[in-house]
Design an enzyme around this catalytic site. Sequence first.
Site, PDB file in Angstrom:
ATOM      1  N   ASP A 185      -2.145  -0.749   7.466  1.00 24.79           N
ATOM      2  CA  ASP A 185      -1.514  -1.560   6.422  1.00 24.79           C
ATOM      3  C   ASP A 185      -2.310  -2.821   6.126  1.00 24.79           C
ATOM      4  O   ASP A 185      -2.544  -3.173   4.965  1.00 24.79           O
ATOM      5  CB  ASP A 185      -0.087  -1.924   6.837  1.00 24.79           C
ATOM      6  CG  ASP A 185       0.798  -0.713   6.995  1.00 24.79           C
ATOM      7  OD1 ASP A 185       0.352   0.398   6.655  1.00 24.79           O
ATOM      8  OD2 ASP A 185       1.937  -0.876   7.469  1.00 24.79           O
ATOM      9  N   ARG A 222       0.842  -1.192   0.000  1.00 20.62           N
ATOM     10  CA  ARG A 222       0.000   0.000   0.000  1.00 20.62           C
ATOM     11  C   ARG A 222       0.880   1.246   0.000  1.00 20.62           C
ATOM     12  O   ARG A 222       2.051   1.220   0.384  1.00 20.62           O
ATOM     13  CB  ARG A 222      -0.934   0.023   1.199  1.00 20.62           C
ATOM     14  CG  ARG A 222      -0.223   0.115   2.555  1.00 20.62           C
ATOM     15  CD  ARG A 222      -0.102   1.521   3.079  1.00 20.62           C
ATOM     16  NE  ARG A 222       0.698   1.597   4.287  1.00 20.62           N
ATOM     17  CZ  ARG A 222       1.979   1.927   4.300  1.00 20.62           C
ATOM     18  NH1 ARG A 222       2.617   2.174   3.186  1.00 20.62           N
ATOM     19  NH2 ARG A 222       2.654   1.997   5.452  1.00 20.62           N
TER      20      ARG A 222
END
Length: 392
Positions: A184, A37
């Site tokens: 995350d 990400r």
Amino acid sequence: MTSLENPSLQQLVKDARELFVKEFNAQPTVAAFAPGRVNLIGEHTDYNDGFVLPMALPLVTVVVGRPVDGNIASVTTTDPTVDEPRIAQFSVTQENLKPELPKWANYIKGVVALYPTQVQGFEAAYTSSVPVGGGLSSSAAMEVATYTFLEALTNKPNSSSTEKALICQKAEHEFAGMPCGIMDQFISVMGKEGHALLIDCMDNTSKDIPLNDPNLVILITNSNVKHELSGSEYPTRKKQCADAAKLLKKKSLRFATLDDIQTLENLKADPDIIKRARHVISEIKRTQDAAQVLRCKDYRKFGKLMIESHNSLRDDYEVSTPALDKLVEIACEIPGVYGSRMTGGGFGGCTVTLVTKDDVCKVIENVNSKYDKKASFYICVPSNGARWIGCF
């Protein structure tokens, strides 16, 4: 499930399959992937009950494997940065699992140990396009890929994306010693093509924010200064935030305002605690504002908030580096750039830049001519979260 439409994903699966055959002299039967990400804005707010605005990347970790008789897992990786043994074996008996060498396998062990049901032995091979140490969450990609692989292996998908993300987060806490927030793992599980994800880290809810303008791209620039966050810096800053909240008699800095900075000053709080609190409080507000202006496609205002975020991370949270500062400065010299900032925990890693599609090559050229190290570049759009790839 997803098809292998992404050539890079297809290549990763091919590489993982070849490694599996080489190491285990057999064919894998199932496969899964999970993305890294990039956080567009909202840094070091997640463990303060704040907001974050990440997007899932087309950079992914792939795992292929098969079940085997018994209770032994054998795992291997193509990761070239691993200087420990690239193959590890451990018992999947959940009560016996504990962190040990090689360190890279602890992310896998943690997920196996905390998986909702006992799993049988398996063999698995991992490969990834998520750069390690770049601040793009290679660890969460491995954890979520592992969880998704176990779902495929048992043919029992978890109906709760939130539970899946929380288990992977707990695995990182307990087996990697990293007290990370939820961002995350959440985005790696829940990413959606063409959207960023506004996550409220207080109640673990989220909202999709469209980011699908064909004239825009996200440029990630890797400074190639590797960061390492399992040392003292991250826990120290987390404690400083908790200390600030305690002084303010707040549950967390989510409930503080910028007026509370004056209160900390009146209390003669440690100057570092005051600076950490000022960053977090202002960043939580910036992230909420950024989600709103992104909905309205006001990219100019969004970019301004990105730059303000970087300056705050540099001056108040003190997690930037000269290399990251330089990359932001160089990117912002190009007129087609709306904004740029460091992304991830800091102390190295990457910057993220919102730029017009027509001008992204100009940014890359400018960095190559003015950055005194060798940078790496990833031109990205928001992508999907973890998926089964299917059976072979």
